[in-house]
Design an enzyme around this catalytic site. Structure first.
Site, PDB file in Angstrom:
ATOM      1  N   ASN A   9       0.896  -1.176   0.002  1.00  0.00           N
ATOM      2  CA  ASN A   9      -0.028  -0.108  -0.076  1.00  0.00           C
ATOM      3  C   ASN A   9       0.916   1.035   0.114  1.00  0.00           C
ATOM      4  OD1 ASN A   9      -1.916   1.925   0.256  1.00  0.00           O
ATOM      5  ND2 ASN A   9      -2.102   1.680   2.526  1.00  0.00           N
ATOM      6  N   LYS A  11       0.086   4.382  -0.198  1.00  0.00           N
ATOM      7  CA  LYS A  11      -0.797   5.400   0.368  1.00  0.00           C
ATOM      8  C   LYS A  11      -0.288   6.685  -0.540  1.00  0.00           C
ATOM      9  CE  LYS A  11       0.430   3.692   4.991  1.00  0.00           C
ATOM     10  NZ  LYS A  11       0.002   3.635   6.075  1.00  0.00           N
ATOM     11  N   HIS A  95      -9.820   1.399   4.906  1.00  0.00           N
ATOM     12  CA  HIS A  95      -8.270   1.455   5.500  1.00  0.00           C
ATOM     13  C   HIS A  95      -8.498   2.208   6.742  1.00  0.00           C
ATOM     14  CE1 HIS A  95      -4.035   2.483   6.262  1.00  0.00           C
ATOM     15  NE2 HIS A  95      -3.746   1.353   5.742  1.00  0.00           N
ATOM     16  N   GLU A  97      -6.937   4.609   7.717  1.00  0.00           N
ATOM     17  CA  GLU A  97      -6.581   6.101   7.569  1.00  0.00           C
ATOM     18  C   GLU A  97      -8.085   6.614   6.909  1.00  0.00           C
ATOM     19  OE1 GLU A  97      -2.955   5.389   5.391  1.00  0.00           O
ATOM     20  OE2 GLU A  97      -2.085   5.014   7.089  1.00  0.00           O
ATOM     21  N   GLY A 173       2.436   2.020  10.465  1.00  0.00           N
ATOM     22  CA  GLY A 173       3.419   3.224  10.486  1.00  0.00           C
ATOM     23  C   GLY A 173       4.126   3.517  11.640  1.00  0.00           C
ATOM     24  N   SER A 213       3.437  -2.625  10.156  1.00  0.00           N
ATOM     25  CA  SER A 213       4.787  -2.720  10.333  1.00  0.00           C
ATOM     26  C   SER A 213       5.218  -3.970   9.847  1.00  0.00           C
ATOM     27  CB  SER A 213       5.246  -1.902  11.693  1.00  0.00           C
ATOM     28  OG  SER A 213       4.766  -0.737  11.872  1.00  0.00           O
TER      29      SER A 213
HETATM   30  C1  PEP Z   1      -0.732   0.171   5.940  1.00  0.00           C
HETATM   31  O1  PEP Z   1      -0.718   0.972   5.125  1.00  0.00           O
HETATM   32  O2  PEP Z   1      -1.863  -0.541   5.694  1.00  0.00           O
HETATM   33  C2  PEP Z   1       0.336  -0.423   6.727  1.00  0.00           C
HETATM   34  C3  PEP Z   1       0.136  -1.375   7.527  1.00  0.00           C
HETATM   35  O3  PEP Z   1       1.393   0.286   6.860  1.00  0.00           O
HETATM   36  P1  PEP Z   1       2.728   0.039   7.497  1.00  0.00           P
HETATM   37  O4  PEP Z   1       3.489  -1.284   6.752  1.00  0.00           O
HETATM   38  O5  PEP Z   1       3.788   1.305   7.098  1.00  0.00           O
HETATM   39  O6  PEP Z   1       2.533  -0.304   9.029  1.00  0.00           O
END
Ligand code: PEP
Length: 251
Positions: A9, A11, A95, A97, A173, A213
């Site tokens: 992803n 973003k 998601h 976000e 994140g 992460s």
């Molecule tokens: C995500 O954007 O869905 C995500 C899990 O980000 P990250 O891997 O950076 O935690």
């Protein structure tokens, strides 16, 4: 045997130039292995170019969101009809976000999930708890509600094709990953919820990803868990090398 699904992803990252450079680096190395599906979830303006560049490869292109209506007076929105027409195969729905910053609700997630199937797109439906909810012991009930609402009204066949991404909000994140056991426990719970809504075969078929992460150094142990079938990865999917290592881990 469920296939593994590794989705990056991006973003709101990468210019079109950077995105095409990334594909030039990775596309030849994506394994032609039926057991693993590799997906890049790219920003809207890049989708057409990336779909074109991945034709005939094992790398799929996903949108990160969409509206649930086919068309109309929804300034700034992108419809499932438009995504399908471009050759996009997947779409991320709900998601955290989008839930946090763009007023996405369980109801809109459900409408978008239906819209995805109505237009031949595979939804990647995100669920997961905040830190506060985890500390209040609400993880299981919250995730159960999110899954039930998201899947409401779908046929068993559609549920079986849905990808569910369990993403604890506090792990996205932040560099903090849920422990393998905690992540697996929630994914197993999600599978049980799916079973209660449908049947055993559907629950066994549904792909459940973990996200939060994930990186090359922890992906193997997460994928080794009984109910984790893949990963939805933000930060670690932005570099070609790292994305390829994650996909390789799925083989
Ligand atoms: C995500 O954007 O869905 C995500 C899990 O980000 P990250 O891997 O950076 O935690």
């Amino acid at each position: 045997m469920r296939k593994r699904v590794i989705a990056g992803n991006w973003k709101m990252n990468k210019t079109l130039t950077e995105a095409t450079q990334f594909l030039d680096e990775v596309v030849k190395s994506i394994p032609a292995d039926e057991k693993v599906e590799a997906i890049v979830c790219a920003p809207f303006p890049h989708l057409a170019t990336l779909v074109e560049k991945t034709k005939g490869t094992n790398l799929k292109i996903s949108a990160q969101n969409m509206h649930f209506e086919d068309n109309g007076a929804f300034t700034g929105e992108v419809s499932p009809v438009m995504l399908k027409d471009l050759g996009v195969s997947h779409v991320v729905i709900g998601h955290s976000e989008r839930r946090e910053y763009f007023a996405e609700t369980d109801e809109t997630v459900n409408k978008k999930t239906h819209a995805a199937f109505n237009h031949g797109l595979t939804p990647i439906v995100c669920v997961g708890e905040t830190l506060e909810q985890r500390e209040a012991n609400e993880t299981m009930s919250l995730v159960e509600t999110q899954v039930k609402k998201a899947l409401e009204g779908l046929t068993n066949d559609q549920v079986a094709q849905t990808i569910i991404a369990y993403e604890p909000v506090w792990a996205i994140g932040t560099g903090k990953t849920a422990s393998n056991e905690d992540a697996n426990e929630v994914c197993a719970h999600i599978r049980n919820v799916v079973k209660s809504l449908t049947d055993e075969a559907t629950a066994e078929a549904v792909v459940i990803q973990y996200g939060g992460s994930v990186k090359p150094s922890n992906v193997d142990e997460l994928l080794a868990q009984s109910d984790i079938d893949g990963a939805l990865v933000g930060g670690a999917s932005l570099e070609a090398d790292s994305f390829l290592q994650l996909v390789e881990a799925g083989t």
